[in-house]
Every structure is written in structure tokens, then in C-alpha cells.
Design a protein around this motif. Structure first.
Motif, PDB file in Angstrom:
ATOM      1  N   SER A  13     -38.958 -42.786 -49.483  1.00  6.33           N
ATOM      2  CA  SER A  13     -38.451 -42.177 -48.253  1.00  6.33           C
ATOM      3  C   SER A  13     -39.593 -41.731 -47.353  1.00  6.33           C
ATOM      4  CB  SER A  13     -37.567 -40.961 -48.564  1.00  6.33           C
ATOM      5  OG  SER A  13     -36.338 -41.373 -49.101  1.00  6.33           O
ATOM      6  N   GLU A  14     -39.322 -41.726 -46.050  1.00  3.64           N
ATOM      7  CA  GLU A  14     -40.294 -41.248 -45.077  1.00  3.64           C
ATOM      8  C   GLU A  14     -40.276 -39.726 -45.017  1.00  3.64           C
ATOM      9  OE1 GLU A  14     -39.064 -42.984 -41.374  1.00  3.64           O
ATOM     10  OE2 GLU A  14     -39.789 -44.977 -41.919  1.00  3.64           O
TER      11      GLU A  14
ATOM     12  N   VAL B 216     -32.344 -49.243 -49.086  1.00  3.10           N
ATOM     13  CA  VAL B 216     -31.744 -49.211 -47.759  1.00  3.10           C
ATOM     14  C   VAL B 216     -32.258 -47.960 -47.057  1.00  3.10           C
ATOM     15  CG1 VAL B 216     -29.568 -48.985 -46.492  1.00  3.10           C
ATOM     16  CG2 VAL B 216     -29.686 -50.416 -48.548  1.00  3.10           C
ATOM     17  N   LEU B 217     -32.801 -48.114 -45.846  1.00  4.56           N
ATOM     18  CA  LEU B 217     -33.324 -46.969 -45.103  1.00  4.56           C
ATOM     19  C   LEU B 217     -32.225 -46.391 -44.217  1.00  4.56           C
ATOM     20  CD1 LEU B 217     -36.882 -48.261 -44.174  1.00  4.56           C
ATOM     21  CD2 LEU B 217     -36.222 -46.687 -45.996  1.00  4.56           C
ATOM     22  N   ILE B 218     -31.940 -45.117 -44.406  1.00  3.76           N
ATOM     23  CA  ILE B 218     -30.875 -44.428 -43.677  1.00  3.76           C
ATOM     24  C   ILE B 218     -31.528 -43.391 -42.771  1.00  3.76           C
ATOM     25  CG2 ILE B 218     -28.812 -42.998 -43.886  1.00  3.76           C
ATOM     26  CD1 ILE B 218     -28.518 -44.233 -46.751  1.00  3.76           C
ATOM     27  N   ALA B 219     -31.306 -43.519 -41.459  1.00  4.75           N
ATOM     28  CA  ALA B 219     -31.927 -42.618 -40.484  1.00  4.75           C
ATOM     29  C   ALA B 219     -31.229 -41.262 -40.483  1.00  4.75           C
ATOM     30  CB  ALA B 219     -31.879 -43.232 -39.092  1.00  4.75           C
ATOM     31  N   MET B 220     -32.028 -40.217 -40.538  1.00  9.67           N
ATOM     32  CA  MET B 220     -31.530 -38.856 -40.413  1.00  9.67           C
ATOM     33  C   MET B 220     -31.488 -38.480 -38.923  1.00  9.67           C
ATOM     34  SD  MET B 220     -30.961 -37.896 -43.563  1.00  9.67           S
ATOM     35  CE  MET B 220     -30.426 -39.595 -43.807  1.00  9.67           C
ATOM     36  N   ARG B 221     -30.939 -37.330 -38.608  1.00  6.65           N
ATOM     37  CA  ARG B 221     -30.780 -36.902 -37.214  1.00  6.65           C
ATOM     38  C   ARG B 221     -32.098 -36.839 -36.463  1.00  6.65           C
ATOM     39  NH1 ARG B 221     -26.557 -32.159 -38.755  1.00  6.65           N
ATOM     40  NH2 ARG B 221     -24.797 -33.538 -39.137  1.00  6.65           N
ATOM     41  N   ASP B 222     -33.183 -36.544 -37.163  1.00  7.53           N
ATOM     42  CA  ASP B 222     -34.486 -36.440 -36.502  1.00  7.53           C
ATOM     43  C   ASP B 222     -35.265 -37.754 -36.531  1.00  7.53           C
ATOM     44  OD1 ASP B 222     -35.178 -36.561 -39.164  1.00  7.53           O
ATOM     45  OD2 ASP B 222     -36.399 -34.743 -39.151  1.00  7.53           O
ATOM     46  N   GLY B 223     -34.650 -38.835 -37.006  1.00  4.95           N
ATOM     47  CA  GLY B 223     -35.272 -40.150 -37.012  1.00  4.95           C
ATOM     48  C   GLY B 223     -35.993 -40.521 -38.289  1.00  4.95           C
ATOM     49  N   VAL B 224     -36.231 -39.577 -39.187  1.00  2.81           N
ATOM     50  CA  VAL B 224     -36.868 -39.882 -40.472  1.00  2.81           C
ATOM     51  C   VAL B 224     -35.899 -40.733 -41.285  1.00  2.81           C
ATOM     52  CG1 VAL B 224     -37.672 -38.876 -42.645  1.00  2.81           C
ATOM     53  CG2 VAL B 224     -38.314 -37.833 -40.476  1.00  2.81           C
ATOM     54  N   LYS B 225     -36.418 -41.768 -41.946  1.00  5.98           N
ATOM     55  CA  LYS B 225     -35.574 -42.669 -42.731  1.00  5.98           C
ATOM     56  C   LYS B 225     -35.741 -42.387 -44.216  1.00  5.98           C
ATOM     57  CE  LYS B 225     -35.710 -46.119 -39.177  1.00  5.98           C
ATOM     58  NZ  LYS B 225     -36.439 -47.274 -38.693  1.00  5.98           N
ATOM     59  N   LEU B 226     -34.606 -42.182 -44.874  1.00 12.16           N
ATOM     60  CA  LEU B 226     -34.604 -41.917 -46.314  1.00 12.16           C
ATOM     61  C   LEU B 226     -34.108 -43.155 -47.050  1.00 12.16           C
ATOM     62  CD1 LEU B 226     -33.180 -38.289 -46.398  1.00 12.16           C
ATOM     63  CD2 LEU B 226     -35.528 -39.053 -46.051  1.00 12.16           C
ATOM     64  N   ALA B 227     -34.789 -43.504 -48.132  1.00 10.33           N
ATOM     65  CA  ALA B 227     -34.456 -44.701 -48.903  1.00 10.33           C
ATOM     66  C   ALA B 227     -33.345 -44.409 -49.902  1.00 10.33           C
ATOM     67  CB  ALA B 227     -35.693 -45.207 -49.634  1.00 10.33           C
TER      68      ALA B 227
ATOM     69  N   PHE C 138     -36.367 -27.824 -50.447  1.00  8.66           N
ATOM     70  CA  PHE C 138     -35.170 -27.108 -49.979  1.00  8.66           C
ATOM     71  C   PHE C 138     -35.085 -26.933 -48.474  1.00  8.66           C
ATOM     72  CE2 PHE C 138     -36.159 -25.513 -54.292  1.00  8.66           C
ATOM     73  CZ  PHE C 138     -35.139 -26.164 -54.951  1.00  8.66           C
ATOM     74  N   ARG C 139     -36.121 -27.204 -47.700  1.00 11.64           N
ATOM     75  CA  ARG C 139     -36.066 -26.984 -46.257  1.00 11.64           C
ATOM     76  C   ARG C 139     -35.077 -27.909 -45.557  1.00 11.64           C
ATOM     77  NH1 ARG C 139     -38.825 -24.270 -42.522  1.00 11.64           N
ATOM     78  NH2 ARG C 139     -40.398 -23.657 -44.051  1.00 11.64           N
ATOM     79  N   ASN C 140     -35.047 -29.186 -45.929  1.00  7.92           N
ATOM     80  CA  ASN C 140     -34.214 -30.170 -45.230  1.00  7.92           C
ATOM     81  C   ASN C 140     -33.016 -30.648 -46.032  1.00  7.92           C
ATOM     82  OD1 ASN C 140     -35.840 -30.579 -42.728  1.00  7.92           O
ATOM     83  ND2 ASN C 140     -37.391 -31.146 -44.236  1.00  7.92           N
ATOM     84  N   GLU C 141     -32.822 -30.113 -47.221  1.00 11.04           N
ATOM     85  CA  GLU C 141     -31.788 -30.649 -48.113  1.00 11.04           C
ATOM     86  C   GLU C 141     -30.374 -30.583 -47.513  1.00 11.04           C
ATOM     87  OE1 GLU C 141     -33.032 -32.437 -50.492  1.00 11.04           O
ATOM     88  OE2 GLU C 141     -34.928 -31.606 -49.853  1.00 11.04           O
ATOM     89  N   ALA C 142     -30.011 -29.484 -46.931  1.00 12.12           N
ATOM     90  CA  ALA C 142     -28.652 -29.334 -46.374  1.00 12.12           C
ATOM     91  C   ALA C 142     -28.426 -30.305 -45.234  1.00 12.12           C
ATOM     92  CB  ALA C 142     -28.402 -27.899 -45.927  1.00 12.12           C
ATOM     93  N   LYS C 143     -29.394 -30.413 -44.314  1.00 11.56           N
ATOM     94  CA  LYS C 143     -29.248 -31.324 -43.164  1.00 11.56           C
ATOM     95  C   LYS C 143     -29.239 -32.791 -43.627  1.00 11.56           C
ATOM     96  CE  LYS C 143     -32.786 -29.759 -41.017  1.00 11.56           C
ATOM     97  NZ  LYS C 143     -33.899 -29.579 -40.087  1.00 11.56           N
ATOM     98  N   ASP C 144     -30.123 -33.123 -44.536  1.00 11.52           N
ATOM     99  CA  ASP C 144     -30.224 -34.509 -44.985  1.00 11.52           C
ATOM    100  C   ASP C 144     -29.051 -34.931 -45.850  1.00 11.52           C
ATOM    101  OD1 ASP C 144     -32.640 -34.654 -43.631  1.00 11.52           O
ATOM    102  OD2 ASP C 144     -33.876 -34.627 -45.448  1.00 11.52           O
TER     103      ASP C 144
ATOM    104  N   ASP D  35     -33.738 -41.098 -52.457  1.00 10.46           N
ATOM    105  CA  ASP D  35     -34.963 -40.320 -52.586  1.00 10.46           C
ATOM    106  C   ASP D  35     -34.967 -39.273 -51.480  1.00 10.46           C
ATOM    107  OD1 ASP D  35     -36.195 -41.637 -54.744  1.00 10.46           O
ATOM    108  OD2 ASP D  35     -37.090 -43.148 -53.438  1.00 10.46           O
ATOM    109  N   THR D  36     -35.249 -38.027 -51.808  1.00  6.97           N
ATOM    110  CA  THR D  36     -35.285 -36.994 -50.782  1.00  6.97           C
ATOM    111  C   THR D  36     -36.490 -37.203 -49.869  1.00  6.97           C
ATOM    112  OG1 THR D  36     -36.447 -35.498 -52.283  1.00  6.97           O
ATOM    113  CG2 THR D  36     -34.056 -35.270 -52.166  1.00  6.97           C
ATOM    114  N   ARG D  37     -36.453 -36.528 -48.769  1.00 10.25           N
ATOM    115  CA  ARG D  37     -37.470 -36.624 -47.720  1.00 10.25           C
ATOM    116  C   ARG D  37     -38.876 -36.439 -48.306  1.00 10.25           C
ATOM    117  NH1 ARG D  37     -37.268 -34.937 -41.862  1.00 10.25           N
ATOM    118  NH2 ARG D  37     -35.030 -35.145 -42.191  1.00 10.25           N
ATOM    119  N   GLY D  38     -39.746 -37.427 -47.989  1.00  8.61           N
ATOM    120  CA  GLY D  38     -41.132 -37.342 -48.423  1.00  8.61           C
ATOM    121  C   GLY D  38     -41.379 -37.690 -49.877  1.00  8.61           C
TER     122      GLY D  38
END
Length: 85
Positions: free
Chosen positions: A71-72, A7-18, A78-84, A64-67
Motif C-alpha cells: 500500500s501507498e 488491486v489498488l483502491i484509492a482513499m479519499r485523499d488519493g493514497v492507494k491501498l493494496a 491508528f491515525r487513518n484506520e477509521a477513514k480508510d 494492507d493498511t496505509r504505508g
């Protein structure tokens, strides 16, 4: 339990995480949720201990974490972990 994969879940910046989702079978929500986020593959949590939590009445989200994995985005440890999260 009910399982839904990738399932792709959109983050605030539009990147989708699986994410893979597990829900208790035969019960109606809302459910307490256990969230797993992993750069090494989301499948381990929903195939292992996540199944036990779903049987106990929890919804389980393993992502799956970003990238990483399916995940997209670009992985930058650690850069995006808190926001994501």
C-alpha cells in the motif's frame, strides 16, 4: 473462487491501498463482504479463513493498511484506520 491480487483502491485523499479480493465462483453478486485490514500482510486472510468465507458465498477483501505491505502512504498507527476502513 475467483482471486485478484494487489488491486489498488484509492482513499479519499488519493493514497492507494493494496487489496487481495476473493469472490465466490459460479455466483452472481451482489455479495455480502468481509473486510480484513492488517499492517502485517494481507495474504494471510485470503489464503486462510477468507477462502472458507468465499466458498460460503461471501466476497472477501484483505487490505494492507496505509504505508504497509504494497500500500501507498505513510503508516501512522491508528491515525487513518477509521477513514480508510
Amino acid at each position: 473462487m475467483t482471486r485478484t491480487e494487489d488491486v489498488l483502491i484509492a482513499m479519499r485523499d488519493g493514497v492507494k491501498l493494496a487489496a487481495d479480493l476473493l469472490f465466490p465462483e459460479g455466483k452472481e453478486g451482489p455479495f455480502p463482504v468481509i473486510l480484513y485490514r492488517n499492517p502485517y500482510g494481507k495474504e494471510g486472510a485470503t489464503n486462510g479463513e477468507g477462502m472458507k468465507f468465499a466458498e460460503l458465498g461471501f466476497a472477501v477483501v484483505s487490505q494492507d493498511t496505509r504505508g504497509r505491505g504494497t500500500s501507498e502512504g505513510v503508516w501512522d498507527a491508528f491515525r487513518n484506520e477509521a477513514k480508510d476502513g
